[in-house]
Design a protein around this motif. Structure first.
Motif: not given
Ligand SMILES: Cc1ncc(COP(=O)(O)O)c(C=O)c1O
Length: 412
Positions: A83-84, A347-351, A355-356, A363-365
């Motif tokens: 995810p990163q 910041l690299r990267y939003f996991p 993403l929407p 997929h979820r937190f």
């Protein structure tokens, strides 16, 4: 517009006479497309990596699309990835209807954690897509062992890591396919551009066809020399026409290629940059050493661990923040770095599982707890590029130290 003392990046490398002369020379040639410079760039890039084949592409994105197509990944196939990353790593897989399984990461290298990968393997798993985050190689031995154990392919997203090594081998040559980016921000650039790299002759042949508007599959010559009332035209032997009109498909199982090619102008720029790649990476490593030295011992700031088996080529320079030690949230730290110190932070990267597009798929937190915690609480990327000046390097060190002091109440 804010004038930063240290902007996040411009063109990542200083371009000079070598690049200008190479491009100018390309512009005087007979063709700007599909010519000798592209072939020469491919040969030299493959040689530098120690790979059997390299194919120049218009971007890493298109190289990744080619990888997914060459491997014939499609609906029902599961692909394990990180995810990163920049979201385009999974783009071709989404476009082809694959199911994406996000493994968690190692909190220091920000690369895929091999243990987390193996836990996700199912009978539907077909491939593992790794990303060498920030220019540091993923721990590939255990990943390759998992791939061998379950019969999976491995694609290396090397967008950040041209020239980087893992146990002495260049990344992009260890998995089945390596995909590189030469976008303007990358360690070497062709403006926009990329490469598809493989040691597998069959993958290379297939990629060559599919990367340049051809088809791939079970093709059968028409047995008639007529098309409707017409005879096959004289230009039947022209490969263009031949491919478009003169074959029929035995069944529907053929693949349609695309134009993913690099121009001669980009290839000329690439040849000039390629000759300096190791030097450009060494300069990034030197800057990183300076930053490491200057930031060692700042309370609340931890540096990435050195990994001699996988030395980073520092496409990114990452530090980790500890809010409990500094006494303020990471966002406050970043705000001061930007607004008071004039250091631009990206910041690299939003996991990407959050993403929407992925949340809409369920997929979820909580799915990748390490990646989430590190992103939201700890990781910060400082600007790094080869033409940072001495003053800018010193300012990065002073700025981080001063900000930590300010927030922890040591200075007003
Ligand atoms: C990890 C990763 N993969 C792929 C890409 C896509 O590269 P390109 O811009 O060449 O398509 C990027 C771009 O930044 C990236 O960071």
């Amino acid at each position: 517009m804010t004038q930063y003392v240290v902007p996040y990046a411009g063109v990542s490398n200083p371009l000079g006479a070598d690049e200008i002369n190479a491009v100018t020379d390309a512009l005087t040639r007979d063709t700007l497309a599909m010519g000798p410079l592209g072939r020469e760039f491919e040969r030299r890039f493959a040689d530098l990596l120690g790979a059997r084949h390299a194919q120049a592409t218009s971007s890493c994105t298109t190289a990744l699309f080619l990888a997914a197509q060459v491997l014939e990944l499609g609906p029902g196939d599961e692909v394990i990835t990180t995810p990163q990353t920049f979201w385009v790593t999974t783009w071709p897989l989404q476009a082809r209807g694959c199911t994406i399984r996000f493994a968690d990461i190692d909190p220091d290298s920000l690369n895929l954690d091999p243990d987390s990968v193996e836990a996700l393997v199912t009978p539907r798993t077909k491939s593992i897509w790794v990303v060498h985050h920030g220019g540091r190689a993923v721990d590939l031995d255990p990943i390759m062992a998992i791939a061998t154990k379950y019969g999976l392919s491995v694609v290396e997203d090397c967008a950040h890591a041209p020239g980087a090594t893992y146990k002495g081998r260049r990344v992009g040559t260890i998995g089945d396919i390596g995909c590189f980016s030469f976008h303007s921000l990358k360690n070497m650039t062709t403006g926009e551009g990329g490469a598809f790299v493989t040691n597998d002759d069959a993958y290379a042949e297939k990629a060559r066809e599919l990367g340049t508007i051809h088809t791939w599959g079970a093709l059968v010559e028409r047995d008639s020399d007529r098309i409707g009332p017409y005879r096959q035209p004289a230009y039947y032997r022209d490969p263009h026409v031949r491919s478009a009109f003169s074959k029929s498909y035995r069944d529907d199982r053929y693949l349609i290629g695309n134009n993913y090619r690099m121009s001669e102008i980009s290839a000329a720029l690439g040849l000039a940059q390629l000759a300096k790649l190791d030097q450009l990476n060494a300069r990034r490593q030197e800057i990183a050493r300076r930053l490491d030295d200057g930031l060692t011992g700042v309370p609340g700031i931890t540096l990435q661990r050195a990994r001699p088996e996988a030395p980073s080529v520092y496409h990114l320079y990452t530090i980790f923040y500890d809010a409990a030690v500094v006494g303020a949230p990471k966002d406050d730290f970043i705000k001061l770095l930007e607004q008071v110190e004039g250091i631009e932070i990206v910041l690299r990267y939003f996991p990407i599982h959050l993403l929407p597009e992925f949340r809409a798929l369920g997929h979820r937190f909580g799915e990748c707890p390490v990646a989430e915690k590190v992103y939201f609480e700890q990781q910060i990327q400082l600007p790094i590029y080869t033409h940072l000046t001495e003053d800018q390097i010193n300012h990065l060190i002073t700025g981080v130290r001063r900000t930590a002091d300010t927030l922890s109440g040591k200075k007003p």
